[in-house]
Design an enzyme around this catalytic site. Structure first.
Site, mmCIF file in Angstrom:
data_model
loop_
_atom_site.group_PDB
_atom_site.id
_atom_site.type_symbol
_atom_site.label_atom_id
_atom_site.label_comp_id
_atom_site.label_asym_id
_atom_site.label_seq_id
_atom_site.Cartn_x
_atom_site.Cartn_y
_atom_site.Cartn_z
ATOM 1 N N GLU A 1 -4.871 56.748 -29.902
ATOM 2 C CA GLU A 1 -4.822 56.648 -28.449
ATOM 3 C C GLU A 1 -5.339 57.923 -27.790
ATOM 4 O O GLU A 1 -5.197 59.015 -28.339
ATOM 5 C CB GLU A 1 -3.379 56.406 -27.991
ATOM 6 C CG GLU A 1 -2.831 55.070 -28.422
ATOM 7 C CD GLU A 1 -1.386 54.861 -28.002
ATOM 8 O OE1 GLU A 1 -0.921 55.560 -27.079
ATOM 9 O OE2 GLU A 1 -0.727 53.987 -28.599
ATOM 10 N N CYS B 1 2.137 60.366 -36.842
ATOM 11 C CA CYS B 1 2.637 61.739 -36.894
ATOM 12 C C CYS B 1 3.809 61.807 -37.862
ATOM 13 O O CYS B 1 4.633 60.893 -37.928
ATOM 14 C CB CYS B 1 3.091 62.193 -35.502
ATOM 15 S SG CYS B 1 3.565 63.938 -35.428
ATOM 16 N N CYS C 1 9.759 63.290 -34.072
ATOM 17 C CA CYS C 1 10.522 63.662 -32.869
ATOM 18 C C CYS C 1 11.233 62.432 -32.294
ATOM 19 O O CYS C 1 10.649 61.351 -32.200
ATOM 20 C CB CYS C 1 9.601 64.287 -31.820
ATOM 21 S SG CYS C 1 8.900 65.865 -32.353
ATOM 22 N N GLY D 1 0.045 62.948 -33.180
ATOM 23 C CA GLY D 1 -0.129 63.910 -34.263
ATOM 24 C C GLY D 1 0.260 65.329 -33.898
ATOM 25 O O GLY D 1 0.443 65.674 -32.734
ATOM 26 N N SER E 1 5.832 72.653 -27.781
ATOM 27 C CA SER E 1 6.874 71.685 -27.440
ATOM 28 C C SER E 1 8.218 72.292 -27.823
ATOM 29 O O SER E 1 8.542 72.396 -28.999
ATOM 30 C CB SER E 1 6.648 70.371 -28.203
ATOM 31 O OG SER E 1 5.462 69.758 -27.783
ATOM 32 N N LEU E 2 8.968 72.696 -26.825
ATOM 33 C CA LEU E 2 10.251 73.367 -27.076
ATOM 34 C C LEU E 2 11.398 72.350 -27.011
ATOM 35 O O LEU E 2 12.134 72.165 -27.974
ATOM 36 C CB LEU E 2 10.447 74.482 -26.052
ATOM 37 C CG LEU E 2 11.641 75.410 -26.269
ATOM 38 C CD1 LEU E 2 11.543 76.152 -27.581
ATOM 39 C CD2 LEU E 2 11.778 76.395 -25.105
ATOM 40 N N HIS E 3 11.568 71.732 -25.874
ATOM 41 C CA HIS E 3 12.521 70.634 -25.643
ATOM 42 C C HIS E 3 13.995 71.006 -25.779
ATOM 43 O O HIS E 3 14.853 70.246 -25.345
ATOM 44 C CB HIS E 3 12.186 69.416 -26.502
ATOM 45 C CG HIS E 3 10.781 68.937 -26.295
ATOM 46 N ND1 HIS E 3 10.288 68.613 -25.043
ATOM 47 C CD2 HIS E 3 9.743 68.779 -27.157
ATOM 48 C CE1 HIS E 3 9.010 68.241 -25.159
ATOM 49 N NE2 HIS E 3 8.659 68.347 -26.421
ATOM 50 N N ASN F 1 9.159 59.954 -20.798
ATOM 51 C CA ASN F 1 8.713 58.560 -20.773
ATOM 52 C C ASN F 1 9.712 57.734 -21.571
ATOM 53 O O ASN F 1 10.028 58.072 -22.716
ATOM 54 C CB ASN F 1 7.328 58.432 -21.424
ATOM 55 C CG ASN F 1 6.221 58.915 -20.515
ATOM 56 O OD1 ASN F 1 6.130 58.494 -19.371
ATOM 57 N ND2 ASN F 1 5.381 59.804 -21.006
ATOM 58 N N CYS G 1 2.851 58.398 -25.880
ATOM 59 C CA CYS G 1 1.997 58.260 -27.062
ATOM 60 C C CYS G 1 2.569 57.218 -28.015
ATOM 61 O O CYS G 1 3.742 57.231 -28.315
ATOM 62 C CB CYS G 1 1.893 59.600 -27.782
ATOM 63 S SG CYS G 1 0.596 60.589 -27.104
#
Length: 353
Positions: free
Chosen positions: A101, A121, A125, A168, A223-225, A299, A342
């Site tokens: 995508e 991937c 996550c 990925g 990407s911490l999050h 999302n 994604c």
């Protein structure tokens, strides 16, 4: 049973996989002068030619010889969604049938592209539709590049920025990712400024250090999050071995070495990483560093229990971070009326089948 013609067709190499030296050698073997290689490369990389017949400054006989020996390896559009905000999402099939995508996001005179570096991937996550399906394979540099060109041609506009934040983990496919960035940056490729080319990583520390030593001014997003180890482990199991302490130190070294401002991506998840304790930990992690925090409205992924935070909570984060000298913005979520996350479009197409 395949015919001889099929076998011959399968044996042809994709022109995108040839180095300049290999292409020059092939053309020399066909009795062609050296400048033909540059002409072919311009059609392939800058003009994104879809057939040999388009290459009108090449002799017809040469075009026929090249068609016998090489393929143009074009990506095929399987599905396309257009959002009311102007963004478009694509599911593209590669030459071996694998699908990836990418997204085109116009804004005034600018066109940004979000591209994938792997099909699937392995990072797993918790909030990602791609991670649930696992890794199929890494993409070649040409396959990463061609996503951007497909979006460019569909919009009929020059791409002004690219972020490798699709499917990925780019740093688990480091060499192809870097080669694609260099091709996107090259005047003989897409000609996009290095600072407008961004790699988004989950935080693969050895490759962050390697990236810091590259000569180009490419941009880094992490990407911490969560800045709480236990929360981050639960959300991002694929980078559990890279502790936050080590990530903090690595990012300090990255800034010292490059002088560039990295971005921390932080998807706000209600009741998970948007609590007061999580906010305090984020402030502690970022205070005194050069980093910018990009707050993302999560999302919603079908089947996931995770839910987005409220817009009001996002503003709380912006204010608190600002109070400790850290600049934060809430990313304007694009494509909310289509399969924005994604992996979602791919899943929808597969379910439709």
């Amino acid at each position: 049973m395949g015919t001889n013609a099929d076998t011959e067709k399968d044996a042809r190499r994709d022109v995108h996989s040839l180095t300049r030296g290999e292409l020059t050698e092939l053309l020399a073997g066909l009795g062609q002068p050296g400048f033909r290689a540059k002409q072919v490369e311009e059609w392939v990389w800058s003009k994104n030619a879809r057939s040999w017949d388009e290459m009108t400054n090449l002799p017809k006989a040469l075009r026929e010889q090249l068609a016998e020996r090489l393929t143009l390896g074009a990506v095929e559009e399987v599905a396309r969604q257009a959002s009311s905000d102007g963004s478009r999402k694509y599911l593209l099939r590669l030459s071996d049938g694998v699908c990836v995508e990418c997204v085109g996001m116009p804004s005034g005179s600018r066109l940004a592209v979000c591209a994938s570096t792997q099909a699937g991937c392995a990072m797993g996550c918790a909030f990602c539709a791609t991670g649930g399906a696992g890794l199929t394979r890494s993409l070649t540099d040409a396959e990463i590049y061609e996503q951007v060109m497909h979006v460019r041609d569909d919009f009929g506009e020059r791409v002004t920025s690219v972020v490798l934040m699709g499917q990925g983990e780019p740093f688990m496919n480091y060499d192809a990712t870097l080669a694609a960035l260099r091709r996107l940056n090259s005047p003989e490729g897409a000609g996009i400024g290095a600072r407008h080319l961004t790699v988004s990583t989950c935080g693969v520390i050895p490759q962050i250090m390697r990236f810091a030593n590259e000569p180009e001014q490419f941009t880094l997003a992490v990407s911490l999050h969560s800045a709480v180890q236990k929360t981050r482990n639960a959300l991002m199991p694929g980078v559990r071995k890279y502790s936050l302490v080590n990530l903090y130190n690595a990012m300090g070294e990255y800034v010292d070495k490059t002088g560039r401002r990295p971005t921390y991506e932080y998807a706000l998840i209600g009741g998970v990483n948007d609590t007061d304790a999580e906010l305090q930990a984020l402030c502690d992690f970022c205070e005194g560093t050069l980093a910018h925090v990009n707050l993302i409205q999560l999302n919603e992924v079908e089947g996931s229990k995770l839910r987005p935070s409220t817009p009001a909570r996002a503003e709380d984060f912006v204010r608190r971070l600002a109070s400790v000298g850290v600049e934060a913005t809430v990313r304007n979520s694009r494509g909310a009326d289509i399969d924005a996350a994604c992996g979602q479009l791919k899943q929808r197409v597969e379910r439709g089948r």
